[in-house]
Every structure is written in structure tokens, then in C-alpha cells.
Design a protein around this motif. Structure first.
Motif, PDB file in Angstrom:
ATOM      1  N   PHE A   1       0.408   6.482   5.320  1.00  0.00           N
ATOM      2  CA  PHE A   1       0.754   6.181   6.711  1.00  0.00           C
ATOM      3  C   PHE A   1       1.958   5.245   6.732  1.00  0.00           C
ATOM      4  O   PHE A   1       2.130   4.412   5.839  1.00  0.00           O
ATOM      5  CB  PHE A   1      -0.428   5.565   7.472  1.00  0.00           C
ATOM      6  N   PRO A   2       2.819   5.383   7.730  1.00  0.00           N
ATOM      7  CA  PRO A   2       4.045   4.575   7.778  1.00  0.00           C
ATOM      8  C   PRO A   2       3.793   3.156   8.260  1.00  0.00           C
ATOM      9  O   PRO A   2       2.747   2.861   8.840  1.00  0.00           O
ATOM     10  CB  PRO A   2       4.927   5.340   8.779  1.00  0.00           C
ATOM     11  N   ASP A   3       4.765   2.286   8.012  1.00  0.00           N
ATOM     12  CA  ASP A   3       4.692   0.924   8.543  1.00  0.00           C
ATOM     13  C   ASP A   3       5.728   0.711   9.643  1.00  0.00           C
ATOM     14  O   ASP A   3       6.175  -0.402   9.883  1.00  0.00           O
ATOM     15  CB  ASP A   3       4.861  -0.116   7.429  1.00  0.00           C
ATOM     16  N   PHE A   4       6.106   1.811  10.312  1.00  0.00           N
ATOM     17  CA  PHE A   4       7.023   1.731  11.447  1.00  0.00           C
ATOM     18  C   PHE A   4       6.386   2.430  12.642  1.00  0.00           C
ATOM     19  O   PHE A   4       5.420   3.186  12.498  1.00  0.00           O
ATOM     20  CB  PHE A   4       8.385   2.341  11.111  1.00  0.00           C
ATOM     21  N   ASP A   5       6.917   2.166  13.823  1.00  0.00           N
ATOM     22  CA  ASP A   5       6.291   2.604  15.066  1.00  0.00           C
ATOM     23  C   ASP A   5       6.528   4.094  15.346  1.00  0.00           C
ATOM     24  O   ASP A   5       7.522   4.677  14.893  1.00  0.00           O
ATOM     25  CB  ASP A   5       6.829   1.802  16.249  1.00  0.00           C
TER      26      ASP A   5
ATOM     27  N   HIS B   1       3.669   6.845  -2.214  1.00  0.00           N
ATOM     28  CA  HIS B   1       4.302   7.423  -1.031  1.00  0.00           C
ATOM     29  C   HIS B   1       5.394   6.498  -0.536  1.00  0.00           C
ATOM     30  O   HIS B   1       5.397   5.292  -0.812  1.00  0.00           O
ATOM     31  CB  HIS B   1       3.273   7.746   0.056  1.00  0.00           C
ATOM     32  N   PHE B   2       6.366   7.089   0.176  1.00  0.00           N
ATOM     33  CA  PHE B   2       7.541   6.317   0.582  1.00  0.00           C
ATOM     34  C   PHE B   2       7.804   6.394   2.080  1.00  0.00           C
ATOM     35  O   PHE B   2       8.942   6.256   2.527  1.00  0.00           O
ATOM     36  CB  PHE B   2       8.788   6.756  -0.202  1.00  0.00           C
ATOM     37  N   ALA B   3       6.745   6.556   2.881  1.00  0.00           N
ATOM     38  CA  ALA B   3       6.888   6.527   4.340  1.00  0.00           C
ATOM     39  C   ALA B   3       6.847   5.079   4.810  1.00  0.00           C
ATOM     40  O   ALA B   3       5.940   4.649   5.534  1.00  0.00           O
ATOM     41  CB  ALA B   3       5.786   7.342   5.006  1.00  0.00           C
ATOM     42  N   LYS B   4       7.838   4.310   4.378  1.00  0.00           N
ATOM     43  CA  LYS B   4       7.870   2.881   4.650  1.00  0.00           C
ATOM     44  C   LYS B   4       9.284   2.456   5.030  1.00  0.00           C
ATOM     45  O   LYS B   4      10.264   3.159   4.764  1.00  0.00           O
ATOM     46  CB  LYS B   4       7.417   2.089   3.418  1.00  0.00           C
ATOM     47  N   SER B   5       9.370   1.270   5.607  1.00  0.00           N
ATOM     48  CA  SER B   5      10.665   0.705   5.972  1.00  0.00           C
ATOM     49  C   SER B   5      11.472   0.374   4.719  1.00  0.00           C
ATOM     50  O   SER B   5      10.924   0.250   3.617  1.00  0.00           O
ATOM     51  CB  SER B   5      10.464  -0.558   6.800  1.00  0.00           C
ATOM     52  N   ASP B   6      12.776   0.202   4.890  1.00  0.00           N
ATOM     53  CA  ASP B   6      13.639  -0.156   3.762  1.00  0.00           C
ATOM     54  C   ASP B   6      13.164  -1.443   3.094  1.00  0.00           C
ATOM     55  O   ASP B   6      13.149  -1.540   1.855  1.00  0.00           O
ATOM     56  CB  ASP B   6      15.086  -0.333   4.230  1.00  0.00           C
TER      57      ASP B   6
ATOM     58  N   ARG C   1      13.379   8.791   0.914  1.00  0.00           N
ATOM     59  CA  ARG C   1      13.198   9.397  -0.407  1.00  0.00           C
ATOM     60  C   ARG C   1      14.313   8.967  -1.352  1.00  0.00           C
ATOM     61  O   ARG C   1      14.054   8.564  -2.497  1.00  0.00           O
ATOM     62  CB  ARG C   1      13.176  10.925  -0.296  1.00  0.00           C
ATOM     63  N   ASP C   2      15.555   9.039  -0.901  1.00  0.00           N
ATOM     64  CA  ASP C   2      16.680   8.701  -1.768  1.00  0.00           C
ATOM     65  C   ASP C   2      16.643   7.240  -2.187  1.00  0.00           C
ATOM     66  O   ASP C   2      16.935   6.894  -3.340  1.00  0.00           O
ATOM     67  CB  ASP C   2      17.998   9.024  -1.067  1.00  0.00           C
ATOM     68  N   LEU C   3      16.282   6.358  -1.241  1.00  0.00           N
ATOM     69  CA  LEU C   3      16.204   4.937  -1.562  1.00  0.00           C
ATOM     70  C   LEU C   3      15.139   4.686  -2.635  1.00  0.00           C
ATOM     71  O   LEU C   3      15.399   4.009  -3.637  1.00  0.00           O
ATOM     72  CB  LEU C   3      15.891   4.151  -0.296  1.00  0.00           C
TER      73      LEU C   3
ATOM     74  N   ASN D   1       0.839  -1.195   0.000  1.00  0.00           N
ATOM     75  CA  ASN D   1       0.000   0.000   0.000  1.00  0.00           C
ATOM     76  C   ASN D   1       0.875   1.246   0.000  1.00  0.00           C
ATOM     77  O   ASN D   1       1.325   1.711   1.056  1.00  0.00           O
ATOM     78  CB  ASN D   1      -0.925  -0.017   1.220  1.00  0.00           C
ATOM     79  N   LEU D   2       1.118   1.787  -1.188  1.00  0.00           N
ATOM     80  CA  LEU D   2       1.807   3.074  -1.317  1.00  0.00           C
ATOM     81  C   LEU D   2       0.808   4.155  -1.719  1.00  0.00           C
ATOM     82  O   LEU D   2       1.161   5.138  -2.365  1.00  0.00           O
ATOM     83  CB  LEU D   2       2.951   2.973  -2.333  1.00  0.00           C
TER      84      LEU D   2
END
Length: 385
Positions: free
Chosen positions: A35-39, A363-368, A295-297, A30-31
Motif C-alpha cells: 500500500f502507498p504512503d501517499f494520498d 514494493h516501491f509504492a512509496k514517496s521519494d 521504479r527507476d528510483l 514497510n516494503l
């Protein structure tokens, strides 16, 4: 049966939230919904655990718990340089969505006009319509998403009551420059309009760009109404803690609208979130570094694949140009991506007033791990074309 509201007959459901359901249906990454997938920070969740056993559990003051408003005022002054009276110039809301709705309802009369930049976060036009106002759309021209000052002034000349400025911008990732905000401010003063700002991504800005608070521009403190939330800065999108900052007369009106919309924000969550508002500067420096890494990743992966995009200056979204795939219906294409590629975007047309079908928002508010897997899946796009 009696006819339902004509005002709401033009609405669809939220395309963003719909794409989350599509992602869930196909087991896609889900991009789409941001919302992020980290705490969240451990200090906040630890405080929440304490509050869960000790309280408060009953209603706080309608416009927000005293210590929460005072912490908000201190934080805002630290970053903007402007003092805020926590009793007269802040209202706490149930997320920035309610903040914006309360502000637009407080400002606009039926028949008033409100300028909305296009592309826009999907709630803005709906907020105007629900308030009986007419949205006047001014294009932010892709791929740089800049506005034409002549076109903007022509919109102001229509006798608008306010303009909504999302800075940094969702969905484009644009950070408005000091010069651009000065142009908007001068027009607002010339034509006696409010500037309603959505600043939820204020701390997610990438070098060399800087976030400028519109309220700090000459003559703009009384004319600017700030909508904000804790959702993105502290990774607590589900807590729904937003707020409005404005002059005393505006806030007095917003307090009343807010009271009848939702009564008040959740008392235990406000109490726990104070811990985040008291973080030192190092937290915000680390936040910027963390999102710069993400973002860079992700953008590096898109470059390696050869997919065209506009590099975001702030927030955590990227507008991807999918015209090479012959897209004529970006909603259908987005659902196809979720099913066949395993990555769910948002169709760009949901953000544009213009009939633009060649973008999707990721969106890229996600873990590596999540971002790397998404890039791997996206690398197979051309296998189908």
C-alpha cells in the motif's frame, strides 16, 4: 472439544500482513504489504467528504450501486474495447480478495482442480482449498518467470476446471505477453477450462510492455472471468472496492455467492469512487509516469548497492535475490532485516510452492523520501556479512 475444520488446518496467517506487524514492531520501513504512503487523488477524497454528509449511508444493491457498475462498465470498455452489461455482467465485491473467492467458489466443485502459477499471490491456493478444490501448481521459472508450455499442458490434461492468471503479476512483476496469453487461451479452449484473471495492476505497466486483456483474445470473452479492484489504480487499498466481470451465467452465480459472503460493498465509498472511474486518459498516463519514476528510483538504488533483482515489467514489486547472504530460511531473514536493517520485506517462499528460499519481495509504492531512506538502510546489508 470437537475437531475444527480439516480444510483450514493447513493455513497460516497471511505472511504479507504478518510482515506489516513485524515492521510496526521494529519501526521498520514497510516494503512488505503493498500500500502507498501517499494520498489518493483529491477528486475522490473531496467527493467522499461530500458523501459523508449527504449519503448514501444505507445498503446499496447487493451486486453494487447502479451508477458505480455503469461507471465500471464504461471504463472497462474504454481500455479493453469490449462492451459490458452493467446489470448482467458485473458484480461489485469487497475488494479483489472477495472477488477471487466468490469466483472460485462459483466455478469449482469439491474435488475439481485449478491451475495456479508459482510464484503466486498467497490467497489463490487458499481460495481453491476453501472451495474444496485442488490447486495444481505450474512454475513460473525465475529469474525471468516464464512458463514451460509442455508443463502447462500437462497440468491442463489433469482435467482442470480453471486457471488463475495474475497479470501483471504479484509478486514477480511479470507482464504476460500476447503470445503467452494466447498459449494459455488455446489450452483453456482445448481442455474446456475457465481463465480467471486478476488484473488489479492493469494500469501499472512499464514501457515497452503492454497489458493484454485475456477476454479480448479470440473465443475468450465467455470463458474469461475478470477479478479487479480500485485499490491500486486509485491508491485506495483501504476502501476494499473490487469487482468481477464475466458472462451472464457466471455473474448470476457469483452474485449469489457474494450476497452470502458479504452482502455488499460500502455504499458511501462506491459513490465517492465514481469520480475516479470518470477520470480521463491523462490520469492513467500520469499514473504510469509516477510509478515508472518510483521504479527507476528504487531499482537504481538497488543497482548502486549491487543487490541482484529481477526487473519488474508491471505492478510495483521487485523480487530481490538474497542468496549471496547465505540465506537458508527467508522468513527468519526477513524478520532479521526488519529488526537490524530497518526495512521489512516479504519472504519469497510465501509465494512459491517450490522450496525456494533465496528471494524476498520489496514494493516501491512509496514517496521519494521513503524510497531514498529505504535504499540508505539497505546499503548497510553487507556490513553484517
Amino acid at each position: 472439544m470437537a475437531e475444527l475444520s480439516k480444510r483450514t488446518s493447513v493455513f497460516t496467517d497471511s505472511v504479507i500482513r504478518r510482515m506489516t506487524r513485524v515492521a510496526n514492531k521494529y519501526g521498520a520501513i514497510n516494503l512488505s504489504q503493498g500500500f502507498p504512503d501517499f494520498d489518493p487523488p483529491a477528486e475522490i477524497t473531496k467527493r467522499l467528504a461530500e458523501v459523508a454528509s449527504k449519503g448514501p449511508h444505507q445498503y446499496a444493491l447487493t451486486w453494487g450501486a447502479q451508477n458505480f457498475r455503469e461507471a465500471l462498465a464504461r471504463k472497462h470498455e474504454r481500455f479493453s474495447g469490449q462492451s459490458v452489461d452493467p446489470d448482467k455482467e458485473i458484480v461489485v465485491t469487497c475488494g479483489s480478495t472477495e472477488a477471487m473467492m466468490s469466483v472460485v467458489m462459483s466455478v469449482a466443485n469439491p474435488g475439481d482442480k485449478i491451475i495456479v502459477f508459482s510464484p503466486f499471490y498467497e490467497n489463490y491456493g487458499a481460495d481453491a482449498i476453501l472451495s474444496g478444490a485442488e490447486p495444481i501448481y505450474v512454475p513460473l521459472n525465475p529469474p525471468e518467470f516464464t512458463f514451460d508450455p509442455v508443463v502447462l499442458e500437462a497440468a491442463f490434461k489433469q482435467g482442470v476446471k480453471a486457471i488463475i492468471v495474475c497479470n501483471p503479476s504479484n509478486p514477480s512483476g511479470k507482464v504476460f505477453s500476447y503470445e503467452e496469453l494466447s498459449q494459455i487461451a488455446e489450452l483453456a479452449k482445448r481442455y474446456d477450462a475457465y481463465v480467471i484473471t486478476d488484473e488489479v495492476y492493469e494500469h501499472i505497466v512499464y514501457e515497452p510492455y503492454k497489458h493484454t486483456y485475456t477476454s479480448t483474445l479470440p473465443g475468450m470473452k465467455e470463458r474469461t472471468i475478470i477479478c479487479n479492484s480500485l485499490s491500486k489504480t486509485y491508491s485506495i487499498t483501504g476502501w476494499r472496492l473490487g469487482y468481477v466481470i464475466g458472462n451472464e451465467d457466471v455473474i448470476d452465480r457469483v452474485k449469489k455467492v457474494h450476497d452470502f459472503l458479504t452482502v455488499g460493498a460500502a455504499a458511501p465509498l462506491m459513490e465517492a469512487a465514481v469520480a475516479g472511474l470518470e477520470f480521463g486518459d491523462e490520469y492513467y498516463e500520469e499514473l504510469r509516469a509516477k510509478y515508472t519514476h518510483m521504479r527507476d528510483l528504487f531499482l537504481g538504488g538497488l543497482r548502486d548497492i549491487g543487490i541482484k533483482f529481477t526487473e519488474p515489467q508491471g505492478a510495483y514489486y521487485v523480487m530481490v535475490d538474497v542468496s549471496e547472504f547465505g540465506v537458508t530460511d527467508d522468513t527468519q531473514f526477513s524478520e532479521w532485516m526488519a529488526e537490524h536493517i530497518g526495512v521489512a520485506p516479504v519472504p519469497g517462499s510465501s509465494f512459491f510452492k517450490e522450496n525456494i528460499q533465496n528471494y524476498v519481495r520489496l514494493h516501491f509504492a512509496k514517496s521519494d523520501d521513503t524510497l531514498n531512506e529505504a535504499i540508505e538502510r539497505l546499503s548497510h546489508l553487507r556490513d553484517y556479512f
